[in-house]
Write a protein that holds these residues in place. Sequence first.
Motif, PDB file in Angstrom:
ATOM      1  N   PRO A   6       0.826  -1.206   0.000  1.00 39.96           N
ATOM      2  CA  PRO A   6       0.000   0.000   0.000  1.00 39.96           C
ATOM      3  C   PRO A   6       0.865   1.263   0.000  1.00 39.96           C
ATOM      4  CG  PRO A   6      -0.927  -1.600   1.515  1.00 39.96           C
ATOM      5  CD  PRO A   6       0.370  -2.172   1.027  1.00 39.96           C
ATOM      6  N   TYR A   7       0.454   2.235  -0.788  1.00 39.32           N
ATOM      7  CA  TYR A   7       1.154   3.515  -0.920  1.00 39.32           C
ATOM      8  C   TYR A   7       2.576   3.331  -1.458  1.00 39.32           C
ATOM      9  CZ  TYR A   7      -2.675   4.319   2.318  1.00 39.32           C
ATOM     10  OH  TYR A   7      -3.912   4.323   2.907  1.00 39.32           O
ATOM     11  N   GLY A   8       2.883   2.144  -2.018  1.00 39.48           N
ATOM     12  CA  GLY A   8       4.213   1.901  -2.581  1.00 39.48           C
ATOM     13  C   GLY A   8       5.309   1.823  -1.542  1.00 39.48           C
ATOM     14  N   LYS A   9       4.930   1.585  -0.279  1.00 41.27           N
ATOM     15  CA  LYS A   9       5.934   1.625   0.792  1.00 41.27           C
ATOM     16  C   LYS A   9       6.101   0.271   1.479  1.00 41.27           C
ATOM     17  CE  LYS A   9       5.418   6.520   1.608  1.00 41.27           C
ATOM     18  NZ  LYS A   9       4.501   7.457   2.209  1.00 41.27           N
ATOM     19  N   ASP A  10       7.180  -0.371   1.177  1.00 47.75           N
ATOM     20  CA  ASP A  10       7.531  -1.625   1.838  1.00 47.75           C
ATOM     21  C   ASP A  10       8.267  -1.273   3.131  1.00 47.75           C
ATOM     22  OD1 ASP A  10       8.689  -3.970   2.696  1.00 47.75           O
ATOM     23  OD2 ASP A  10       9.824  -4.337   0.856  1.00 47.75           O
ATOM     24  N   PRO A  11       7.682  -1.546   4.281  1.00 47.76           N
ATOM     25  CA  PRO A  11       8.298  -1.104   5.538  1.00 47.76           C
ATOM     26  C   PRO A  11       9.702  -1.676   5.744  1.00 47.76           C
ATOM     27  CG  PRO A  11       6.493  -2.638   5.951  1.00 47.76           C
ATOM     28  CD  PRO A  11       6.438  -2.281   4.506  1.00 47.76           C
ATOM     29  N   ASP A  12       9.974  -2.839   5.161  1.00 47.50           N
ATOM     30  CA  ASP A  12      11.298  -3.446   5.315  1.00 47.50           C
ATOM     31  C   ASP A  12      12.220  -3.132   4.139  1.00 47.50           C
ATOM     32  OD1 ASP A  12      10.413  -4.648   7.666  1.00 47.50           O
ATOM     33  OD2 ASP A  12       9.583  -6.363   6.563  1.00 47.50           O
ATOM     34  N   ASP A  13      11.703  -2.476   3.121  1.00 44.39           N
ATOM     35  CA  ASP A  13      12.474  -2.253   1.888  1.00 44.39           C
ATOM     36  C   ASP A  13      13.178  -3.547   1.474  1.00 44.39           C
ATOM     37  OD1 ASP A  13      13.653  -1.040  -0.321  1.00 44.39           O
ATOM     38  OD2 ASP A  13      15.377  -0.307   0.847  1.00 44.39           O
ATOM     39  N   SER A  14      12.396  -4.585   1.348  1.00 47.74           N
ATOM     40  CA  SER A  14      12.976  -5.912   1.126  1.00 47.74           C
ATOM     41  C   SER A  14      12.427  -6.611  -0.116  1.00 47.74           C
ATOM     42  CB  SER A  14      12.690  -6.772   2.372  1.00 47.74           C
ATOM     43  OG  SER A  14      12.791  -8.137   2.075  1.00 47.74           O
ATOM     44  N   ASN A  15      11.192  -6.297  -0.488  1.00 48.35           N
ATOM     45  CA  ASN A  15      10.512  -7.097  -1.516  1.00 48.35           C
ATOM     46  C   ASN A  15      10.716  -6.567  -2.939  1.00 48.35           C
ATOM     47  OD1 ASN A  15       7.582  -7.693  -3.034  1.00 48.35           O
ATOM     48  ND2 ASN A  15       8.448  -9.397  -1.889  1.00 48.35           N
ATOM     49  N   ILE A  16      11.014  -7.490  -3.824  1.00 43.70           N
ATOM     50  CA  ILE A  16      11.126  -7.172  -5.261  1.00 43.70           C
ATOM     51  C   ILE A  16      10.288  -8.194  -6.025  1.00 43.70           C
ATOM     52  CG2 ILE A  16      12.684  -7.099  -7.259  1.00 43.70           C
ATOM     53  CD1 ILE A  16      14.930  -6.286  -5.317  1.00 43.70           C
ATOM     54  N   ARG A  17       9.451  -7.697  -6.954  1.00 45.21           N
ATOM     55  CA  ARG A  17       8.618  -8.603  -7.746  1.00 45.21           C
ATOM     56  C   ARG A  17       9.322  -8.917  -9.060  1.00 45.21           C
ATOM     57  NH1 ARG A  17       2.780  -6.959 -10.323  1.00 45.21           N
ATOM     58  NH2 ARG A  17       4.165  -5.889 -11.773  1.00 45.21           N
ATOM     59  N   ILE A  18       9.493 -10.187  -9.348  1.00 49.15           N
ATOM     60  CA  ILE A  18      10.101 -10.589 -10.614  1.00 49.15           C
ATOM     61  C   ILE A  18       9.007 -11.064 -11.560  1.00 49.15           C
ATOM     62  CG2 ILE A  18      11.710 -12.161 -11.753  1.00 49.15           C
ATOM     63  CD1 ILE A  18      13.291 -12.306  -9.173  1.00 49.15           C
ATOM     64  N   ALA A  19       8.956 -10.461 -12.749  1.00 48.73           N
ATOM     65  CA  ALA A  19       7.956 -10.814 -13.755  1.00 48.73           C
ATOM     66  C   ALA A  19       8.683 -11.435 -14.944  1.00 48.73           C
ATOM     67  CB  ALA A  19       7.190  -9.565 -14.191  1.00 48.73           C
ATOM     68  N   PRO A  20       8.729 -12.760 -14.987  1.00 48.50           N
ATOM     69  CA  PRO A  20       9.565 -13.404 -15.997  1.00 48.50           C
ATOM     70  C   PRO A  20       8.920 -13.603 -17.368  1.00 48.50           C
ATOM     71  CG  PRO A  20       8.867 -14.984 -14.289  1.00 48.50           C
ATOM     72  CD  PRO A  20       8.070 -13.743 -14.120  1.00 48.50           C
ATOM     73  N   SER A  21       7.639 -13.219 -17.525  1.00 51.12           N
ATOM     74  CA  SER A  21       6.911 -13.661 -18.718  1.00 51.12           C
ATOM     75  C   SER A  21       7.350 -12.978 -20.011  1.00 51.12           C
ATOM     76  CB  SER A  21       5.409 -13.424 -18.516  1.00 51.12           C
ATOM     77  OG  SER A  21       5.160 -12.063 -18.190  1.00 51.12           O
ATOM     78  N   TYR A  22       7.641 -11.689 -19.955  1.00 54.52           N
ATOM     79  CA  TYR A  22       7.791 -10.939 -21.202  1.00 54.52           C
ATOM     80  C   TYR A  22       9.127 -11.141 -21.932  1.00 54.52           C
ATOM     81  CZ  TYR A  22       7.199  -7.276 -24.649  1.00 54.52           C
ATOM     82  OH  TYR A  22       7.093  -6.594 -25.833  1.00 54.52           O
ATOM     83  N   PRO A  23      10.274 -11.129 -21.221  1.00 52.91           N
ATOM     84  CA  PRO A  23      11.546 -11.259 -21.954  1.00 52.91           C
ATOM     85  C   PRO A  23      11.673 -12.658 -22.574  1.00 52.91           C
ATOM     86  CG  PRO A  23      11.887 -10.536 -19.671  1.00 52.91           C
ATOM     87  CD  PRO A  23      10.467 -10.978 -19.784  1.00 52.91           C
ATOM     88  N   SER A  24      12.534 -12.762 -23.567  1.00 52.13           N
ATOM     89  CA  SER A  24      12.848 -14.085 -24.102  1.00 52.13           C
ATOM     90  C   SER A  24      13.682 -14.845 -23.071  1.00 52.13           C
ATOM     91  CB  SER A  24      13.646 -13.944 -25.401  1.00 52.13           C
ATOM     92  OG  SER A  24      14.940 -13.426 -25.106  1.00 52.13           O
ATOM     93  N   GLU A  25      13.824 -16.147 -23.282  1.00 47.25           N
ATOM     94  CA  GLU A  25      14.597 -16.943 -22.319  1.00 47.25           C
ATOM     95  C   GLU A  25      16.041 -16.437 -22.225  1.00 47.25           C
ATOM     96  OE1 GLU A  25      14.094 -21.210 -22.862  1.00 47.25           O
ATOM     97  OE2 GLU A  25      12.012 -20.886 -23.485  1.00 47.25           O
ATOM     98  N   GLU A  26      16.613 -16.086 -23.357  1.00 49.76           N
ATOM     99  CA  GLU A  26      17.997 -15.606 -23.377  1.00 49.76           C
ATOM    100  C   GLU A  26      18.120 -14.275 -22.605  1.00 49.76           C
ATOM    101  OE1 GLU A  26      19.389 -14.878 -27.326  1.00 49.76           O
ATOM    102  OE2 GLU A  26      21.349 -14.190 -26.590  1.00 49.76           O
ATOM    103  N   GLU A  27      17.197 -13.378 -22.887  1.00 47.59           N
ATOM    104  CA  GLU A  27      17.207 -12.082 -22.182  1.00 47.59           C
ATOM    105  C   GLU A  27      17.023 -12.283 -20.680  1.00 47.59           C
ATOM    106  OE1 GLU A  27      15.135  -9.113 -25.519  1.00 47.59           O
ATOM    107  OE2 GLU A  27      13.887 -10.327 -24.183  1.00 47.59           O
TER     108      GLU A  27
END
Lengths: 430, 430
Positions: free
Chosen positions: B383-404
Motif C-alpha cells: 500500500p502507498y508503494g511503501k515496503d516497511p522493510d524495503d525488502s521485496n522485489i517482484r520478478i515478472a519473468p513472462s515478457y523477456p525471451s529466455e535468453e534475455e
Amino acid sequence: MTSLRALSKEKLTDLQSALWNEYRQEQAKGLHLNMSRGKPAPDQLDLSMDLLRLPDSCILEDGTDARNYGILQGIPECRKLFGNLLGIPADQIIMGGNASLNLMFDTMAFLFLFGTGGNRPWADYRTVGRTVRFLCPVPGYDRHFRICEKLGIEMIPVRLLEDGPDMNQVKELVKNDEQIKGIWCVPLHSNPQGVCYSDAVVEELASMETAADDFRIFWDNAYGIHHIYEEVPLKDILTACEKAGHPNRCYYFFSTSKITFPGAGVSLIAASPDNIKELLGHMSAQTISHDKLNQLRHVQFFGTPEKILIHMQKLADLLRPKFDIVLQKLEEGIGQDSSIASWSRPKGGYFISLNVSDGCAKRTVELAGQAGVTLTAAGASYPYGKDPDDSNIRIAPSYPSEEELAQAMDILILCIKIAYLEKLLGNQPK
Amino acid sequence: MTSLRALSKEKLTDLQSALWNEYRQEQAKGLHLNMSRGKPAPDQLDLSMDLLRLPDSCILEDGTDARNYGILQGIPECRKLFGNLLGIPADQIIMGGNASLNLMFDTMAFLFLFGTGGNRPWADYRTVGRTVRFLCPVPGYDRHFRICEKLGIEMIPVRLLEDGPDMNQVKELVKNDEQIKGIWCVPLHSNPQGVCYSDAVVEELASMETAADDFRIFWDNAYGIHHIYEEVPLKDILTACEKAGHPNRCYYFFSTSKITFPGAGVSLIAASPDNIKELLGHMSAQTISHDKLNQLRHVQFFGTPEKILIHMQKLADLLRPKFDIVLQKLEEGIGQDSSIASWSRPKGGYFISLNVSDGCAKRTVELAGQAGVTLTAAGASYPYGKDPDDSNIRIAPSYPSEEELAQAMDILILCIKIAYLEKLLGNQPK
C-alpha cells in the motif's frame, strides 16, 4: 380530418365507431412491430461486417504490439482518425470502451467521487442536505435522464427550441444557482426532435455566466455525422469554450454505436488539456486501457475520415426511405390539423418526435401496443419519465423493414385519432 | 556465498571490488531488459490470433443478433462457458468489458456512490470525518492498492502467509471495526508470491464475524487457471459464503487478460443473486451492454471449458522454462543464504516474489536499472508503494525471451550481492 372539432357529437361518435372497426381488423392480424428504440436495422449492420476480419496486423505505427497491455489514452492512430473527423486535436481525445454512454456515466461518477478542478466532490452535496442539479432540455434522451436519476441529480427541464435550448431560460437559471452543475446537450439531430444547435446557442453555452465554477456541459454528439436529408454544420464547442475563457466547461462525447455496431463500436471523450489530464488521472486507477484491438479494427476498416463519411452516406441511403414513410404517412393521415398531432421534420439522426393532443400520448401508445406496435413509452423523453403534457411520442423508424414500418404507421395514426376522439368525446369505448 | 557475514571486512571489500568490476562489464553491454510488468510474451499472444477472424456468425443460440443493442448481463453462451469453467451458475455472472480491473473499480465506485443492501453509500463516510478501510494482504497487487488510494480508502496491511492471509489478524480486525469494509484477495497463485488459499482460509473468510454488515471480499481470481508446475484446487468462495449465512459477502472477478489478449479480452463479475440484481441495477444506468461481439468471439474461439484448459497448458509450456530460469539462477547465485535473499517458488501465476536483505530492495532495483534491467519499483507491492522493510522485489519473468531473462537474472543477482555488501560494509562505492 381538418374539421374534427367542428363536427357534431353524433358524427364524432360515428367516426369513432368506424375507427374502432378498422382498429379491430388491425388487431386481428396479430402483428409484432417494434419502433421502440433507435436500433439500426440488419442491413445497416451488414455494411460493417468486414470489421470482423480485422485487425490484420496488430503492430501500431510506432511499433507497439496492440495485443498487449498499455496505452490508456487509446492508440494514437484511432485518436487521430476521429480527431480529424471531428476537428479535435488527437491529444484532447481519450478513446473509451464500446459505448459513449459508459463514458458519460463514468465521467459523472468521477465528478461525484472526486470533483473537478479542486472543487468539492459532487457526492458531498448530498451529505450536507443539498442537491446537485442538471439542466435537461426536453424532450431529450432517456438514458441521460436515467444517469441523473441514478445519481440523485435533480433534473430541471428547459425548453428545447428550434435552434437549441431556450438560452434565456438557461442563462437565468445557471447564473443564480450554484447547485446547477451542468446541462445535457445533443447538439445535432437531437433525440428525439432532430434539433440542431445554432452557432449563437453554442456561443452562449460557452460564454454564459454560471454561479458554479464547476458547471459542465455534457455534449453528446451522438448524431454528429448522421445527416439524412441535409448536412448541418456545428460550431466547435471546445474552441468556443476556450475562447470564452471557460476552457474546462465541456465534455464532448462521440461513438460509432450508430456507425458500425451498437455495443461493439468505439467511443471517445474529448475535452480541454486540463480536463483530459484530470480524466486520465482517474482512469489510470480504473483500467490499464480500453480495447485497443477494437480501436485498431476501426482504424483499419475506415482508414480515413472521408471513408467514414462515405459509410455514413450509405447508412443515410438506408434510413432515408424509412423517414420518408413516417413523414408521408403522417402527412396523409393527419395533415395540417395540429390539434390532432404535429411532428418534427428532422434533417438527420434517428428519430421523429410526435406531439399528439395533450393528454393523449399514453393512451395512443397503449392502443398501439394492443394492436402489436411497440412504441417507446410515452413520457420516456422527459425527466423521471413524466411528460407534463402527456403529449410526446418518440418514433424510431430505423429497425423495422419499410413494409413493417408502413403497417406500423397506419396503426399508429389510427390510434392517434382514436385517442383524440376519446378526448373530444370524453369516453373510452371498448 | 553462504558465509558472507563470516568474512573479514578486508575480504568483503575485495569481493565488493570484484563484483563492481563484473557490474561495470555488464553495464558496458548497454542492455535494455524489462521485467517490470506481468506482460505476456508475443509467443503467448500468438496462440490467440484466430480470435481476430471471429465471430463467424453473429446470431446467438436464442436467435438474437449480437451486433445490435442489448443483453446487459452478457450473452448467455459466454456466461455459460465461463460459469462451467469456474463452477459458477451462469445466472450469477455478469460479463464486463475488456478487463476485470475496470469491473473492480466500478464495483468499488458503486459502493461509494450507492452503498449496498440498503447500507449507506461509502462516500458518505468521508463527509462525516470517517474513513472506509480495507484489508490488504501484503505483498499484493499494486493496482488493487491504487483503487483504494484513489478513493481515499485507508489500507490496512495484513500478513500473507503460505496458505492465505493471516486469519487471526484478519478476524481480530474485522470483528471490531465497522469501518473495515472489505479485503482484497488473489486466492490462487497470488501476485507476487504465488500463494494459494487453503480451504480453511476460504471457510474462515466466508464465515468470520464482521462488524460491518456491508463487509465485502474482492475476490480477484486473476490466476484461477494459470497453473504452471502444479494444478491447485480452490474452494468455492460463493458457496462457502452462502453456507455461512453471508451470501452477499463476496464479489468474484475473472478475466481472459492473461488467457487471450491483455486489454482485448473479456471479464466477468460473479456474485450472489441479490448482488447480481443490485449490480445490474447500477449498470443499467451505465451502459446498454458490454461488447457482445467480443464475448461471442471468445465463445467461438474456445467452444468448451476443456479447450480453455488445453489453451492454458500451452501457455504454461511457454512460461515454465522462464520460471525455471529465474529459480535456477537464484539457486545457483544465492543458494541457501537467506540473509542475502529468499524467494517464492510458485506453482503458477505470473510472478516470483524476491525478498532481499532488509533495506536493500530499492538499492538493488536502482543498480539493476543502471545496468539496463528494469524491475517493478521496489515497494510497489505494498500500500502507498511503501515496503516497511524495503525488502521485496517482484520478478515478472513472462515478457523477456529466455535468453534475455538469463542475462537479466545474472545482472539482478549481481545487484543483490552488491547491495548486500554495501549494507554489510556501510558504504556505497562508485
